[in-house]
Design an enzyme around this catalytic site. Structure first.
Site, mmCIF file in Angstrom:
data_model
loop_
_atom_site.group_PDB
_atom_site.id
_atom_site.type_symbol
_atom_site.label_atom_id
_atom_site.label_comp_id
_atom_site.label_asym_id
_atom_site.label_seq_id
_atom_site.Cartn_x
_atom_site.Cartn_y
_atom_site.Cartn_z
ATOM 1 N N GLN A 51 0.806 -1.224 0.000
ATOM 2 C CA GLN A 51 0.000 0.000 0.000
ATOM 3 C C GLN A 51 0.840 1.276 0.000
ATOM 4 O O GLN A 51 0.344 2.347 -0.321
ATOM 5 C CB GLN A 51 -0.933 0.015 1.228
ATOM 6 C CG GLN A 51 -2.024 -1.043 1.145
ATOM 7 C CD GLN A 51 -2.854 -1.053 2.406
ATOM 8 O OE1 GLN A 51 -2.490 -1.679 3.388
ATOM 9 N NE2 GLN A 51 -3.973 -0.340 2.393
ATOM 10 N N CYS A 91 -10.650 -0.134 3.928
ATOM 11 C CA CYS A 91 -9.246 -0.223 3.540
ATOM 12 C C CYS A 91 -8.688 1.182 3.357
ATOM 13 O O CYS A 91 -9.353 2.041 2.775
ATOM 14 C CB CYS A 91 -9.149 -1.002 2.228
ATOM 15 S SG CYS A 91 -7.472 -1.189 1.626
ATOM 16 N N HIS A 133 -6.951 -9.916 5.247
ATOM 17 C CA HIS A 133 -7.049 -8.725 4.388
ATOM 18 C C HIS A 133 -5.647 -8.236 3.983
ATOM 19 O O HIS A 133 -5.405 -7.920 2.820
ATOM 20 C CB HIS A 133 -7.828 -7.654 5.164
ATOM 21 C CG HIS A 133 -7.953 -6.327 4.494
ATOM 22 N ND1 HIS A 133 -9.182 -5.762 4.177
ATOM 23 C CD2 HIS A 133 -7.022 -5.418 4.095
ATOM 24 C CE1 HIS A 133 -8.975 -4.575 3.602
ATOM 25 N NE2 HIS A 133 -7.673 -4.346 3.549
ATOM 26 N N GLU A 134 -4.734 -8.205 4.949
ATOM 27 C CA GLU A 134 -3.382 -7.690 4.667
ATOM 28 C C GLU A 134 -2.571 -8.667 3.820
ATOM 29 O O GLU A 134 -1.818 -8.245 2.945
ATOM 30 C CB GLU A 134 -2.647 -7.366 5.978
ATOM 31 C CG GLU A 134 -3.318 -6.326 6.871
ATOM 32 C CD GLU A 134 -3.684 -5.039 6.155
ATOM 33 O OE1 GLU A 134 -3.017 -4.655 5.181
ATOM 34 O OE2 GLU A 134 -4.673 -4.402 6.568
ATOM 35 N N HIS A 137 -3.351 -8.156 0.294
ATOM 36 C CA HIS A 137 -2.621 -7.025 -0.305
ATOM 37 C C HIS A 137 -1.275 -7.466 -0.878
ATOM 38 O O HIS A 137 -0.880 -7.036 -1.957
ATOM 39 C CB HIS A 137 -2.351 -5.933 0.741
ATOM 40 C CG HIS A 137 -3.469 -4.953 0.915
ATOM 41 N ND1 HIS A 137 -3.966 -4.190 -0.122
ATOM 42 C CD2 HIS A 137 -4.173 -4.578 2.004
ATOM 43 C CE1 HIS A 137 -4.931 -3.402 0.332
ATOM 44 N NE2 HIS A 137 -5.084 -3.623 1.627
HETATM 45 ZN ZN ZN Z 1 -6.471 -2.767 2.894
#
Ligand code: ZN
Length: 166
Positions: A51, A91, A133-134, A137
């Protein structure tokens, strides 16, 4: 250095698959510190290196109420999962969007900590959701990918409109 810029969906760089960290060194620890600062500042409960446009398998998480339980996951892998649960997700890369996502309820994962030591942990509730979730990514996957094509298109359109308005 801190408060790193967070990539915003649908930025293509969020689709990169991160490479494993081979050596947990001072550079890795500096990255982790910057990621925690950026995450707490946002504020968020998890941040993947992807991210902030660093394509290494590094994740920071803190789901505690008092923001005093930092958890570092280097090269994380889910080794067991069980059950199904629906939970609302958001997010930092898709600001303002919250949707229900269905994922495994319980997980067991393996990772390396900031000192380079491998560990395993079981997680349920918010921590389980956040870890999944991470890790997504790091594989170039976003929570909107778990939604229907229609919903995903609508969110994409909304985000592109915001970008133009900025
Ligand atoms: Zn996220």
């Amino acid at each position: 250095m801190a408060n790193l810029d967070i990539l915003i969906y649908p930025d293509d760089r969020l689709r990169n698959v991160a490479t494993p960290v081979t050596d947990v060194d001072e550079e890795t620890r500096a990255l982790i510190s910057n990621m925690f600062e950026t995450m707490y500042e946002a504020p968020g409960i998890g941040l993947a290196a992807t991210q902030i446009n660093v394509h290494q398998r590094v994740v920071v998480i803190d789901v505690s109420e008092n923001k005093d339980q930092p958890l570092t996951l280097i090269n994380p892998e889910i080794i067991e999962s069980d059950g199904r649960v629906e939970h609302e997700e958001g997010c930092l890369s898709i600001p303002g969007i919250y949707e229900q996502v269905t994922r495994p309820e319980l997980i067991k994962f393996a990772a390396i900590d900031r000192d380079g030591n491998p560990y395993e942990m079981e997680a349920d509730g918010l921590l389980s959701i956040c870890v999944q979730h991470e890790i997504d990514h790091l594989n170039g996957v976003l929570f909107v990918d778990h939604l229907s094509a229609l919903k995903k298109r609508r969110i994409r359109k909304k985000m592109l409109k915001h970008e133009k308005d900025r």
